[in-house]
Design a protein around this motif. Structure first.
Motif, PDB file in Angstrom:
ATOM      1  N   ASP A   6      20.605  48.560  -9.982  1.00 15.86           N
ATOM      2  CA  ASP A   6      20.975  47.164  -9.464  1.00 15.86           C
ATOM      3  C   ASP A   6      22.128  47.486  -8.182  1.00 15.86           C
ATOM      4  OD1 ASP A   6      22.631  45.186  -9.276  1.00 15.86           O
ATOM      5  OD2 ASP A   6      21.508  44.041 -10.898  1.00 15.86           O
ATOM      6  N   ILE A   8      24.222  45.465  -6.864  1.00 19.68           N
ATOM      7  CA  ILE A   8      25.436  44.765  -7.160  1.00 19.68           C
ATOM      8  C   ILE A   8      26.121  45.144  -8.095  1.00 19.68           C
ATOM      9  CG2 ILE A   8      26.199  42.619  -8.117  1.00 19.68           C
ATOM     10  CD1 ILE A   8      23.557  41.007  -6.540  1.00 19.68           C
ATOM     11  N   MET A 152      27.543  36.117 -12.544  1.00 19.58           N
ATOM     12  CA  MET A 152      25.999  36.332 -12.227  1.00 19.58           C
ATOM     13  C   MET A 152      25.488  35.299 -11.198  1.00 19.58           C
ATOM     14  SD  MET A 152      24.209  37.908 -15.677  1.00 19.58           S
ATOM     15  CE  MET A 152      22.735  38.701 -14.575  1.00 19.58           C
ATOM     16  N   CYS A 153      25.874  33.917 -11.602  1.00 18.19           N
ATOM     17  CA  CYS A 153      25.439  32.890 -10.628  1.00 18.19           C
ATOM     18  C   CYS A 153      26.120  33.158  -9.251  1.00 18.19           C
ATOM     19  CB  CYS A 153      25.985  31.504 -11.232  1.00 18.19           C
ATOM     20  SG  CYS A 153      25.036  31.050 -12.489  1.00 18.19           S
ATOM     21  N   LEU A 155      27.420  36.351  -8.145  1.00 15.80           N
ATOM     22  CA  LEU A 155      27.067  37.436  -7.334  1.00 15.80           C
ATOM     23  C   LEU A 155      25.340  37.730  -7.084  1.00 15.80           C
ATOM     24  CD1 LEU A 155      29.208  39.989  -9.398  1.00 15.80           C
ATOM     25  CD2 LEU A 155      29.451  39.454  -7.318  1.00 15.80           C
ATOM     26  N   TYR A 156      24.884  36.854  -7.826  1.00 15.57           N
ATOM     27  CA  TYR A 156      23.253  37.018  -7.962  1.00 15.57           C
ATOM     28  C   TYR A 156      22.475  35.603  -7.198  1.00 15.57           C
ATOM     29  CZ  TYR A 156      23.394  41.283 -10.424  1.00 15.57           C
ATOM     30  OH  TYR A 156      23.748  42.576 -10.968  1.00 15.57           O
ATOM     31  N   ASN A 157      23.323  34.716  -6.887  1.00 14.25           N
ATOM     32  CA  ASN A 157      22.936  33.651  -6.107  1.00 14.25           C
ATOM     33  C   ASN A 157      22.223  32.783  -6.955  1.00 14.25           C
ATOM     34  OD1 ASN A 157      23.195  31.601  -4.194  1.00 14.25           O
ATOM     35  ND2 ASN A 157      21.646  32.455  -3.058  1.00 14.25           N
ATOM     36  N   LEU A 158      22.610  32.486  -8.191  1.00 12.99           N
ATOM     37  CA  LEU A 158      21.800  32.069  -9.431  1.00 12.99           C
ATOM     38  C   LEU A 158      22.260  30.646  -9.598  1.00 12.99           C
ATOM     39  CD1 LEU A 158      21.437  34.577 -12.253  1.00 12.99           C
ATOM     40  CD2 LEU A 158      19.773  33.996 -10.443  1.00 12.99           C
ATOM     41  N   ARG A 167      16.574  33.892 -16.492  1.00 13.00           N
ATOM     42  CA  ARG A 167      16.878  34.707 -15.246  1.00 13.00           C
ATOM     43  C   ARG A 167      17.912  36.057 -15.385  1.00 13.00           C
ATOM     44  NH1 ARG A 167      18.194  30.952 -11.215  1.00 13.00           N
ATOM     45  NH2 ARG A 167      18.411  29.388 -12.745  1.00 13.00           N
ATOM     46  N   MET A 168      18.870  35.440 -16.155  1.00 13.32           N
ATOM     47  CA  MET A 168      20.030  36.590 -16.500  1.00 13.32           C
ATOM     48  C   MET A 168      19.645  37.718 -17.022  1.00 13.32           C
ATOM     49  SD  MET A 168      22.993  33.971 -17.358  1.00 13.32           S
ATOM     50  CE  MET A 168      23.872  35.097 -17.982  1.00 13.32           C
ATOM     51  N   ILE A 171      17.259  40.042 -15.169  1.00  5.65           N
ATOM     52  CA  ILE A 171      18.065  41.018 -14.383  1.00  5.65           C
ATOM     53  C   ILE A 171      18.984  42.020 -15.132  1.00  5.65           C
ATOM     54  CG2 ILE A 171      20.417  40.982 -12.877  1.00  5.65           C
ATOM     55  CD1 ILE A 171      19.501  38.281 -11.906  1.00  5.65           C
TER      56      ILE A 171
END
Length: 194
Positions: A6, A8, A152-153, A155-158, A167-168, A171
């Protein structure tokens, strides 16, 4: 330091360097600390824990001594009435053998969660924090942790929708068997943001 599949998390690991993780010897005290910390800032929880420790001659919280305190003493330290009752339930279940903290090392992660949640006020999140920080289990992913969700929202654009946790988890599967460490990098990224 492990390498993640990953980019990120690898970027965070490169930025922040190695995170040293040490187990903490007093599981009972750490659970009391976790109960105190629920829904409080780190600073407020630390202040309350320090006041509670000051009630004990050697500043070590033990089940016997905790049960000998009246709830008002704990309340005067800043604990809510509910948290005082949860701490007493923890002490009672430890002393009567319902909770066997000395056998946690022999249990799987899920067995530990199932074992700890029998205490009033100890839920999945609290058990996961004990797994991560007290027992230093390497592959824990606390999907309900607000800090992890926020990181996570960002950094991962969630987006915080009904499917966010799914979704989390998808990942985070790529971080296994080092999800605990990945989460520590996510929390560290929040510290810097603030």
């Amino acid at each position: 330091m492990p390498k993640f599949e990953d980019s990120i998390i690898n970027g965070l690991a490169k930025k922040y360097g190695e995170i040293v993780r040490k187990s903490r010897p007093n599981v009972f005290e750490d659970i009391v600390d976790s109960i105190i910390s629920q829904q409080l800032s780190v600073k407020a929880a630390a202040t309350i824990l320090d006041r509670v420790k000051s009630l004990f001659a050697d500043r070590k919280i033990t089940p016997n001594l905790l049960l000998n305190l009246d709830d008002l003493s704990l309340r005067n330290c800043g604990m809510s009435w509910a948290k005082a009752k949860y701490a007493k339930d923890l002490a009672t279940k430890t002393l009567d053998g319902t909770l066997q903290l000395d056998k946690l090392d022999q249990m799987s992660d899920q067995e530990i969660i199932d074992h700890l949640v029998i205490v009033k006020g100890v839920g999945q999140w609290t058990a996961e924090m004990i797994l991560m920080f007290t027992l230093v289990r390497p592959d824990i992913f606390p999907v309900d942790d607000l800090g992890i969700q926020n990181a996570m929202c960002r950094l991962y654009n969630l987006k915080p929708t009904k499917t966010l946790k799914q979704r989390m988890q998808k990942i985070a599967k790529t971080w296994s068997p080092n999800r605990t460490l990945a989460c520590q990098y996510l929390w560290k990224s929040l510290d810097e943001k603030e």
